[in-house]
Design a protein around this motif. Sequence first.
Motif, PDB file in Angstrom:
ATOM      1  N   MET A  80     -34.976 -61.130  -8.254  1.00  0.00           N
ATOM      2  CA  MET A  80     -34.492 -61.285  -9.619  1.00  0.00           C
ATOM      3  C   MET A  80     -35.021 -62.583 -10.244  1.00  0.00           C
ATOM      4  O   MET A  80     -35.306 -63.554  -9.529  1.00  0.00           O
ATOM      5  CB  MET A  80     -32.962 -61.302  -9.626  1.00  0.00           C
ATOM      6  N   PRO A  81     -35.156 -62.638 -11.569  1.00  0.00           N
ATOM      7  CA  PRO A  81     -35.753 -63.797 -12.238  1.00  0.00           C
ATOM      8  C   PRO A  81     -35.093 -65.134 -11.936  1.00  0.00           C
ATOM      9  O   PRO A  81     -35.771 -66.167 -11.949  1.00  0.00           O
ATOM     10  CB  PRO A  81     -35.637 -63.441 -13.724  1.00  0.00           C
ATOM     11  N   TRP A  82     -33.787 -65.144 -11.681  1.00  0.00           N
ATOM     12  CA  TRP A  82     -33.101 -66.410 -11.399  1.00  0.00           C
ATOM     13  C   TRP A  82     -33.360 -66.908  -9.974  1.00  0.00           C
ATOM     14  O   TRP A  82     -32.883 -67.970  -9.608  1.00  0.00           O
ATOM     15  CB  TRP A  82     -31.610 -66.266 -11.656  1.00  0.00           C
ATOM     16  N   GLU A  83     -34.147 -66.136  -9.208  1.00  0.00           N
ATOM     17  CA  GLU A  83     -34.489 -66.537  -7.848  1.00  0.00           C
ATOM     18  C   GLU A  83     -35.989 -66.799  -7.684  1.00  0.00           C
ATOM     19  O   GLU A  83     -36.454 -67.077  -6.575  1.00  0.00           O
ATOM     20  CB  GLU A  83     -34.053 -65.457  -6.854  1.00  0.00           C
ATOM     21  N   ASP A  91     -43.619 -67.395 -20.895  1.00  0.00           N
ATOM     22  CA  ASP A  91     -42.763 -67.333 -22.078  1.00  0.00           C
ATOM     23  C   ASP A  91     -41.398 -66.748 -21.732  1.00  0.00           C
ATOM     24  O   ASP A  91     -40.366 -67.212 -22.230  1.00  0.00           O
ATOM     25  CB  ASP A  91     -43.435 -66.497 -23.165  1.00  0.00           C
ATOM     26  N   PHE A  92     -41.380 -65.723 -20.882  1.00  0.00           N
ATOM     27  CA  PHE A  92     -40.119 -65.121 -20.474  1.00  0.00           C
ATOM     28  C   PHE A  92     -39.248 -66.118 -19.708  1.00  0.00           C
ATOM     29  O   PHE A  92     -38.045 -66.255 -19.982  1.00  0.00           O
ATOM     30  CB  PHE A  92     -40.380 -63.890 -19.604  1.00  0.00           C
ATOM     31  N   THR A  93     -39.831 -66.843 -18.751  1.00  0.00           N
ATOM     32  CA  THR A  93     -39.046 -67.804 -17.979  1.00  0.00           C
ATOM     33  C   THR A  93     -38.605 -68.991 -18.837  1.00  0.00           C
ATOM     34  O   THR A  93     -37.547 -69.579 -18.601  1.00  0.00           O
ATOM     35  CB  THR A  93     -39.831 -68.297 -16.752  1.00  0.00           C
ATOM     36  N   SER A  94     -39.394 -69.343 -19.841  1.00  0.00           N
ATOM     37  CA  SER A  94     -38.963 -70.385 -20.771  1.00  0.00           C
ATOM     38  C   SER A  94     -37.733 -69.930 -21.549  1.00  0.00           C
ATOM     39  O   SER A  94     -36.809 -70.721 -21.786  1.00  0.00           O
ATOM     40  CB  SER A  94     -40.096 -70.732 -21.753  1.00  0.00           C
ATOM     41  N   TYR A  95     -37.740 -68.666 -21.916  1.00  0.00           N
ATOM     42  CA  TYR A  95     -36.603 -68.108 -22.654  1.00  0.00           C
ATOM     43  C   TYR A  95     -35.337 -68.099 -21.809  1.00  0.00           C
ATOM     44  O   TYR A  95     -34.281 -68.592 -22.232  1.00  0.00           O
ATOM     45  CB  TYR A  95     -36.954 -66.700 -23.133  1.00  0.00           C
ATOM     46  N   PRO A  99     -31.713 -69.580 -13.691  1.00  0.00           N
ATOM     47  CA  PRO A  99     -33.171 -69.426 -13.788  1.00  0.00           C
ATOM     48  C   PRO A  99     -33.845 -70.747 -14.120  1.00  0.00           C
ATOM     49  O   PRO A  99     -33.239 -71.631 -14.752  1.00  0.00           O
ATOM     50  CB  PRO A  99     -33.343 -68.412 -14.919  1.00  0.00           C
ATOM     51  N   ALA A 100     -35.090 -70.885 -13.680  1.00  0.00           N
ATOM     52  CA  ALA A 100     -35.869 -72.095 -13.957  1.00  0.00           C
ATOM     53  C   ALA A 100     -37.310 -71.720 -14.239  1.00  0.00           C
ATOM     54  O   ALA A 100     -37.784 -70.652 -13.841  1.00  0.00           O
ATOM     55  CB  ALA A 100     -35.789 -73.052 -12.762  1.00  0.00           C
ATOM     56  N   GLN A 101     -38.007 -72.597 -14.929  1.00  0.00           N
ATOM     57  CA  GLN A 101     -39.433 -72.375 -15.206  1.00  0.00           C
ATOM     58  C   GLN A 101     -40.235 -72.556 -13.917  1.00  0.00           C
ATOM     59  O   GLN A 101     -40.085 -73.555 -13.216  1.00  0.00           O
ATOM     60  CB  GLN A 101     -39.930 -73.356 -16.270  1.00  0.00           C
ATOM     61  N   VAL A 102     -41.061 -71.575 -13.576  1.00  0.00           N
ATOM     62  CA  VAL A 102     -41.856 -71.639 -12.346  1.00  0.00           C
ATOM     63  C   VAL A 102     -43.350 -71.516 -12.622  1.00  0.00           C
ATOM     64  O   VAL A 102     -44.153 -71.470 -11.694  1.00  0.00           O
ATOM     65  CB  VAL A 102     -41.417 -70.543 -11.344  1.00  0.00           C
ATOM     66  N   PHE A 103     -43.713 -71.441 -13.901  1.00  0.00           N
ATOM     67  CA  PHE A 103     -45.118 -71.347 -14.284  1.00  0.00           C
ATOM     68  C   PHE A 103     -45.542 -72.677 -14.893  1.00  0.00           C
ATOM     69  O   PHE A 103     -45.031 -73.081 -15.937  1.00  0.00           O
ATOM     70  CB  PHE A 103     -45.340 -70.208 -15.288  1.00  0.00           C
TER      71      PHE A 103
END
Length: 365
Positions: A63-66, A99-103, A123-127
């Motif tokens: 999931m995105p938060w992981e 952009d998605f992870t920034s959101y 969630p955190a920015q990983v890019f």
Amino acid sequence: MEVDEVGRVHLLQSVPLLHPEQQVVADMLQGWRNRQLSRNLQFATINPRVRYVQRFIEHLNVMPWEWTPRMVEEYFGDLRSIRRLSHASLRAHQSALRDFTSYISNPDYGWDRVCEGLFGTHPAQVFFEWNTAVHVQEFEGRPAKRPYTKRELQQLFDHADNEVARIVAAGRKGWFPAYRDAAMLKIAYSYGLRFNELRHLQTVDFARNPHAPVFGAFGVCKVRYGKSRSGSPHKPRSVLTAFTWTPEVLQDWIANGRGPRDGLDLFPSERGGLVVESTLLRRLRRYCDELGFPDGLDLHSLRRSYATHLLEDGWDPVFVQRQMGHEHASTTGIYQFVSDDFRNAALRAALDRTIKDADEQRPEA
């Protein structure tokens, strides 16, 4: 839990989530879509970006938060080594995911509070710059892509016409799409059009040019679906007819090919809709194979050829820039390929001038 029109999440404590992980991801994607819509991005831009994120989730099964930077590197390492993704495609994937992870990691949208409450993490920015492809230059196309030579173009157009004649002579079905595609290839080159500009042309998009009456009713082509900038509508432009044979192609197609069909579309499909790119591209690839053309030629090569041939023939670079719809001359320069024939001719002319000047300056014996 509700997501408003600009992507902010609002918690409804009285409503339990049956499948919290799937529901939160779905709401994240919906919120991100809403934010992009509020920025006036086009659906053609938004939908592929959403699919990039969905594909990333399905591949990782996380999931995105992981997500972690290591997952990013492993995923795109696979894309590069297995699928051989180009630099531009890689950047498109990564730009969407960044952009998605920034959101979802922006506290203003509230997803950090939702994930902390439901999953005990956020969630955190990983890019980052150090694990994604950089944008190093304006042009990122493949080096193998090139324009057609004038001889190749003539062979292509003749081959397309011969295919129509062959189908008609055999009494077989399929003459209409073959004829339509032949006309589309010629018009794409005649005005230096991108495919989306070409497919949206209508019969009312042509007008007289009072400064060039020789072209009759087809002196100007109004391009209504020009390439847009991010978040902006399509950019229209007018392209002046430059080749004397172009009106004949249009007149013949409208009179004998398209005929009195309903609607205004210049190049309708067999079912009455707009032609899709894969249809024309499939035929073009077959023709190129049958003619024995080398790799590097595609639909966009017709646009490259238009700019190249005008410049080779001595047309003003500013005129070519306006015809192509480029704001900057440097963009037109990307398309400025100079063929070997042209360079050899220019070299020969320069050498002839040099020899002539030398002869004139040589003292008489």
